[in-house]
Design a protein around this motif. Structure first.
Motif, PDB file in Angstrom:
ATOM      1  N   TYR A 129       0.847  -1.191   0.000  1.00 29.25           N
ATOM      2  CA  TYR A 129       0.000   0.000   0.000  1.00 29.25           C
ATOM      3  C   TYR A 129       0.887   1.247   0.000  1.00 29.25           C
ATOM      4  O   TYR A 129       1.256   1.767   1.035  1.00 29.25           O
ATOM      5  CB  TYR A 129      -0.923  -0.001   1.239  1.00 29.25           C
ATOM      6  CG  TYR A 129      -1.882  -1.151   1.242  1.00 29.25           C
ATOM      7  CD1 TYR A 129      -3.099  -1.069   0.575  1.00 29.25           C
ATOM      8  CD2 TYR A 129      -1.554  -2.345   1.884  1.00 29.25           C
ATOM      9  CE1 TYR A 129      -3.982  -2.136   0.563  1.00 29.25           C
ATOM     10  CE2 TYR A 129      -2.436  -3.421   1.875  1.00 29.25           C
ATOM     11  CZ  TYR A 129      -3.638  -3.311   1.209  1.00 29.25           C
ATOM     12  OH  TYR A 129      -4.512  -4.373   1.193  1.00 29.25           O
ATOM     13  N   ARG A 130       1.210   1.725  -1.199  1.00 29.23           N
ATOM     14  CA  ARG A 130       2.131   2.856  -1.353  1.00 29.23           C
ATOM     15  C   ARG A 130       1.679   4.100  -0.588  1.00 29.23           C
ATOM     16  O   ARG A 130       2.506   4.856  -0.084  1.00 29.23           O
ATOM     17  CB  ARG A 130       2.270   3.202  -2.834  1.00 29.23           C
ATOM     18  CG  ARG A 130       3.642   2.913  -3.334  1.00 29.23           C
ATOM     19  CD  ARG A 130       3.856   3.503  -4.709  1.00 29.23           C
ATOM     20  NE  ARG A 130       4.981   2.898  -5.346  1.00 29.23           N
ATOM     21  CZ  ARG A 130       6.237   3.091  -4.990  1.00 29.23           C
ATOM     22  NH1 ARG A 130       6.519   3.852  -3.979  1.00 29.23           N
ATOM     23  NH2 ARG A 130       7.217   2.506  -5.625  1.00 29.23           N
ATOM     24  N   ASP A 131       0.368   4.306  -0.529  1.00 27.09           N
ATOM     25  CA  ASP A 131      -0.153   5.484   0.168  1.00 27.09           C
ATOM     26  C   ASP A 131      -0.251   5.275   1.668  1.00 27.09           C
ATOM     27  O   ASP A 131      -0.694   6.160   2.388  1.00 27.09           O
ATOM     28  CB  ASP A 131      -1.528   5.867  -0.389  1.00 27.09           C
ATOM     29  CG  ASP A 131      -1.455   6.317  -1.843  1.00 27.09           C
ATOM     30  OD1 ASP A 131      -0.398   6.850  -2.253  1.00 27.09           O
ATOM     31  OD2 ASP A 131      -2.446   6.139  -2.579  1.00 27.09           O
ATOM     32  N   ARG A 140       3.309   4.806   6.439  1.00 26.04           N
ATOM     33  CA  ARG A 140       3.785   4.375   5.118  1.00 26.04           C
ATOM     34  C   ARG A 140       5.294   4.221   5.152  1.00 26.04           C
ATOM     35  O   ARG A 140       5.974   4.769   6.025  1.00 26.04           O
ATOM     36  CB  ARG A 140       3.341   5.328   4.022  1.00 26.04           C
ATOM     37  CG  ARG A 140       3.885   6.695   4.090  1.00 26.04           C
ATOM     38  CD  ARG A 140       3.421   7.570   2.910  1.00 26.04           C
ATOM     39  NE  ARG A 140       3.819   8.939   3.136  1.00 26.04           N
ATOM     40  CZ  ARG A 140       5.052   9.399   2.987  1.00 26.04           C
ATOM     41  NH1 ARG A 140       6.011   8.602   2.573  1.00 26.04           N
ATOM     42  NH2 ARG A 140       5.342  10.660   3.235  1.00 26.04           N
TER      43      ARG A 140
END
Length: 176
Positions: free
Chosen positions: A72-74, A120
């Motif tokens: 989950y990059r965000d 993140r």
């Protein structure tokens, strides 16, 4: 039991088999399968834990944490991360604090929920995880190297069917 029976060789090594050695000859096939799956999973997990510790000085819990964030990059809310990792919020908070101090993750206020934090990976965390993930993948391939591709695919498919059945059972039980 006959000498040429494949299970005979397994019983000779009962001490090494752990959980699986508990199954008796007259036990149901499903029980034997469960014990074999449990023993295999436990053995693989122990080996991966050992290798992560030796090679990278990291726990499996940290590796799993980083793996979730990598997907989950965000970033993820800490509550979501806790649910995905199937651990308590306190465990996630402790890991987050440690990894933030090391510059691997950042924690930011959620723009949609002032009570929530979003975590993140930093660029450093992403690079570090990706390097570990490549090595980890090689270990998994090595551990499964004794199985041909067709067998791996069949096991994957069949265990997928089991998972679907387990989810259905949970839904039925939850409806009661």
């Amino acid at each position: 039991m006959k000498q040429n029976d494949p299970s005979h060789a397994l019983l000779e090594h009962a001490q090494e088999l752990g959980h699986e050695a508990r199954a008796g000859r007259d036990d149901h096939a499903a029980l034997k399968l469960w014990l074999r799956m449990l023993a295999s999973t436990t053995q693989i997990e122990a080996e991966i834990r050992r290798r992560l510790r030796e090679r990278f000085g990291i726990s499996l819990a940290r590796f799993d944490y980083l793996a979730q964030l990598h997907r989950y990059r965000d970033g993820l809310k800490m509550r979501e991360l806790s649910r995905y990792l199937m651990v308590t919020g306190g465990n996630v908070t402790g890991l987050t604090d440690d990894l933030a101090q090391e510059g691997m993750v950042v924690r930011e206020n959620s723009p949609l929920d002032r009570r929530a934090w979003i975590v993140r990976l930093t660029a450093k965390g992403r690079r570090h995880f990706e390097a570990m993930a490549r090595v980890h993948e090689g270990w998994i391939l090595e551990l499964f190297a004794g199985l041909d591709g067709r067998t791996v695919q069949q096991l994957y498919t069949q265990l997928g069917q089991l998972r679907v059945q387990l989810v259905r059972n949970e839904q039925v039980a939850g409806g009661n």
